[in-house]
Design an enzyme around this catalytic site. Structure first.
Site, PDB file in Angstrom:
ATOM      1  N   ALA A  26     101.765  19.198  15.828  1.00 46.47           N
ATOM      2  CA  ALA A  26     100.885  18.435  16.978  1.00 46.47           C
ATOM      3  C   ALA A  26     101.711  18.452  17.901  1.00 46.47           C
ATOM      4  O   ALA A  26     101.276  18.355  19.099  1.00 46.47           O
ATOM      5  CB  ALA A  26     101.085  17.044  15.940  1.00 46.47           C
ATOM      6  N   TRP A  37     105.435  19.450   8.917  1.00 48.15           N
ATOM      7  CA  TRP A  37     104.814  20.962   9.480  1.00 48.15           C
ATOM      8  C   TRP A  37     103.559  20.555  10.493  1.00 48.15           C
ATOM      9  O   TRP A  37     103.549  21.109  11.730  1.00 48.15           O
ATOM     10  CB  TRP A  37     104.347  21.977   8.648  1.00 48.15           C
ATOM     11  CG  TRP A  37     105.748  22.468   7.892  1.00 48.15           C
ATOM     12  CD1 TRP A  37     105.986  22.464   6.502  1.00 48.15           C
ATOM     13  CD2 TRP A  37     106.998  22.880   8.643  1.00 48.15           C
ATOM     14  NE1 TRP A  37     107.234  23.049   6.444  1.00 48.15           N
ATOM     15  CE2 TRP A  37     108.060  23.009   7.324  1.00 48.15           C
ATOM     16  CE3 TRP A  37     107.589  22.844   9.800  1.00 48.15           C
ATOM     17  CZ2 TRP A  37     109.257  23.358   7.553  1.00 48.15           C
ATOM     18  CZ3 TRP A  37     108.913  23.217  10.020  1.00 48.15           C
ATOM     19  CH2 TRP A  37     109.766  23.488   8.871  1.00 48.15           C
ATOM     20  N   ASP A  38     102.807  19.417  10.041  1.00 45.81           N
ATOM     21  CA  ASP A  38     101.680  18.907  10.848  1.00 45.81           C
ATOM     22  C   ASP A  38     101.964  18.268  12.080  1.00 45.81           C
ATOM     23  O   ASP A  38     101.454  18.451  13.092  1.00 45.81           O
ATOM     24  CB  ASP A  38     100.843  17.816  10.105  1.00 45.81           C
ATOM     25  CG  ASP A  38      99.839  18.567   8.970  1.00 45.81           C
ATOM     26  OD1 ASP A  38      99.309  19.740   9.327  1.00 45.81           O
ATOM     27  OD2 ASP A  38      99.662  17.837   7.917  1.00 45.81           O
ATOM     28  N   ILE A  39     103.281  17.424  11.793  1.00 48.24           N
ATOM     29  CA  ILE A  39     103.895  16.616  12.844  1.00 48.24           C
ATOM     30  C   ILE A  39     104.412  17.763  13.937  1.00 48.24           C
ATOM     31  O   ILE A  39     104.169  17.630  15.147  1.00 48.24           O
ATOM     32  CB  ILE A  39     104.886  15.715  12.403  1.00 48.24           C
ATOM     33  CG1 ILE A  39     104.215  14.681  11.262  1.00 48.24           C
ATOM     34  CG2 ILE A  39     105.619  14.983  13.128  1.00 48.24           C
ATOM     35  CD1 ILE A  39     105.293  13.916  10.542  1.00 48.24           C
TER      36      ILE A  39
END
Lengths: 412, 412
Positions: free
Chosen positions: A168, A163-165
């Site tokens: 981003a 989810w961070d990716i």
């Protein structure tokens, strides 16, 4: 690169961890001038594991390639004013802030008073401002309950901060789109992007939410079977493992041909009434199909299987460790323009990736390593704010800004 | 939306599965006119599971919201010419193709002969053109070997197609950036994006590749521990589970305060010589820290723990199923502007997400449901190609294009 799409776009980044830094690096990889602001001595992510023995973080240097670094004492008013000035500096392409640090002095309203058409993109945990990280969002998506084979005593987490990716790359997209919008309309934008919204929106896009809402089912943990078609891991004679997928009809026909499953397919179809040319029916018959492939793979080495599968255009891949990947795969090396060998201060020479998008007909842009902390403090104060040597010297002497000599890892 | 950033940008999408359709939908969510081209009767992903009892795919309808649909017989030359004409139609903002289907008649060169400044973005499995899907790439990243607790007999796959998702959002970004670049330079772009490059580049950005190359280590399977700091799942008295993360110092201090761990921290620090205010030391002491929190959570209900953690600003989340998430979480509902209730043909009323980026000060754009197949065939031929009723009638009569009446699920 003859077409750095975002050349001239300047983004000031005040960030930590993954989502915001990776968004900024993505913008930098396509030509934006991304200036990362950090506390003198480094922010809270400057020393994150994994680290070199001398201390430099491979995490930080991986996520901040190609940026300019400015070190500022943001606890002091004059430091804060400098950062505000960097964001709101005049010029067609400046005026963009990317942050995941919700401090009032970098709020959209504070900046818009200085530059009316400012674009800000704030990444947050939850939309209500409460804290969250990938792992505390992911547990709530339902995915860990579907991972593994159902025999575990606890849910199985993914180790990749997916989810961070996703957050981003969405933030990079949103900033690019907002800059384009401002060029047309002259209007800035205040954008907020919550990690949990990225996760749950993506779960909606993939059909998970509608399935739960309308069909009232939760998908079971399927081990390494692939939902909705056929896919499974298998062991080769030499102990190596591989994954085979047959989602499209072409992939299925290739697998049947490669393993000589024609007779088995007829048998399974006759016994079940299913039509294995239909992906949903392959999913229903997954155990029976897998039972045919297990002995076929177990009787052959990975090399033999791989040759056969590649010839027959089967969709497959090998399980391996990261070390094996780096050592063995020509895709992770100079044969691939996405990868280049760079020298990072405090780290040494190593393989590093640029942007994954290849622009045909022009050389891939060089991969620029991560800066030392404060490496570009002088340069940015001069070229963005127009400060002269005396003014910069005063800020350095007062400790309001710092150059690379004050990077705690400078010796590395 | 008073600022649809990509208004006027028209993207022709010839695609299947996840990465390309999700890229197109992301562009549509920020104002682009995205026209998805499909074979009459539907492409290979039109019936993917999960499906409604009457047949409509919740996967397809999830990934194609807000697009216009044109159904064309692309096996016939006149059908192919129509699709080429849609991509290369004149006008400042047209001339963009998004595809993951590598057919020669939609190659960049073929299109550039018709429109010199065309932008094409082709998503592929591997950069050499060989086939791959998320699962056959992910096994090769090394991540499944790090998933689970190491006691499994086989690697543990992630169920989320994270690389497809990352690829989608990167492609949306690249197209947005290329359109912006073309507005400045007048030059088109031929872009290629391989799923395996997205995966391995991202593994480089996160430090995994440099760690393997320089430190010669493969990370172990850590169960649900978080690498590099402290994070772990815990069971509550009532059988529910939760995840707690303490990456930043603030998160750690909140956790210590909430669980009353001050004395335990002193004990662990004295016994080990570690400083638990350092995230790397928290990682080293993860088992000892977890042993303190296990009984604390086991003695309390999830509700009690949640109240305490929320008051103390601990970073935490609950494990749950997708059905529980949809039923219980106000973030997945009309209280959140990212989510709206829509009516999708053949599906009915359901919750659906728009774009996750919120633009402050303006209403979130409406979530537009997925079209029926061929729903916009007439309209697109008229407004993009300028065809009149007679010409469109002829194409329909010849079966070169089709309207929604020929959607096989039209009765649904």
């Amino acid at each position: 690169m003859s077409q750095p799409f975002l050349r001239g776009v300047r983004v000031i980044e005040s960030s930590a961890f993954i989502a915001a830094p990776l968004a900024g690096m993505t913008l930098a990889q396509y030509g934006a001038d991304v200036v990362r602001i950090d506390m003198i001595g480094g922010g809270i992510d400057y020393g994150r594991l994994p680290r070199m023995p001398e201390g430099r973080s491979l995490y930080w240097t991986g996520l901040n390639k190609g940026k300019r670094s400015v070190a500022v004492d943001i606890r002091r008013p004059e430091g804060r004013e400098l950062v505000q000035a960097l964001v709101s500096a005049p010029g067609e392409q400046g005026g963009v802030l990317l942050t995941n640090i919700g401090v009032p002095w970098l709020s959209h309203d504070a900046l818009a008073r200085q530059r009316a058409d400012v674009i800000t993109c704030t990444i947050e945990g939850h939309a209500d401002g409460s804290t969250a990280v990938d792992y505390t969002v992911n547990c709530a998506t339902g995915l860990p309950a579907m991972t593994g084979n159902g025999s575990e005593q606890a849910p199985v987490n993914s180790v990749l901060p997916a989810w961070d990716i996703a957050c981003a790359y969405q933030a990079a997209f949103a900033i690019s789109a907002a800059v384009q919008g401002r060029a047309v309309t002259g209007t800035g934008a205040q954008m907020r992007l919550a990690l949990s919204d990225v996760a749950f929106a993506t779960m909606s896009h993939l059909g998970y939410l509608a399935e739960a809402e309308l069909l009232h089912v939760d998908r079971p943990a399927l081990g390494n079977f692939l939902y909705g078609a056929f896919g499974k891991d298998f062991g080769a004679r030499d102990g190596r493992r591989l994954y085979v997928a047959a989602i499209s009809l072409g992939q299925w026909k290739a697998l049947v041909a490669a393993c000589g499953l024609q007779e088995a397919v007829r048998r399974i179809e006759a016994a079940t009434g299913l039509n294995l040319d239909d992906e949903g029916d392959r999913y229903a018959a997954r155990e029976a199909i897998a039972a045919e492939i297990v002995p076929w793979c177990a009787a052959r080495s990975l090399e033999t299987i791989g040759q056969r599968f590649t010839e027959q255009k089967v969709c497959w891949g090998t399980y391996r460790t990261v070390r094996q990947a780096v050592a063995q795969d020509p895709r992770l090396g100079s044969a691939n323009p996405v990868f280049q060998t760079v020298h990072t201060a405090g780290v040494g020479r190593h393989l590093a990736a640029g942007g994954a998008v290849r622009l045909m007909g022009v050389p891939h842009p060089p991969v620029v390593p991560a800066p030392m902390l404060g490496q570009h403090t002088d340069e940015v104060l001069a070229d963005v704010l127009g400060l002269g040597d005396a003014a910069i010297g005063r800020l350095l002497a007062l400790g309001i800004v710092a150059g690379p000599a004050q990077d705690p890892l400078m010796a590395g």
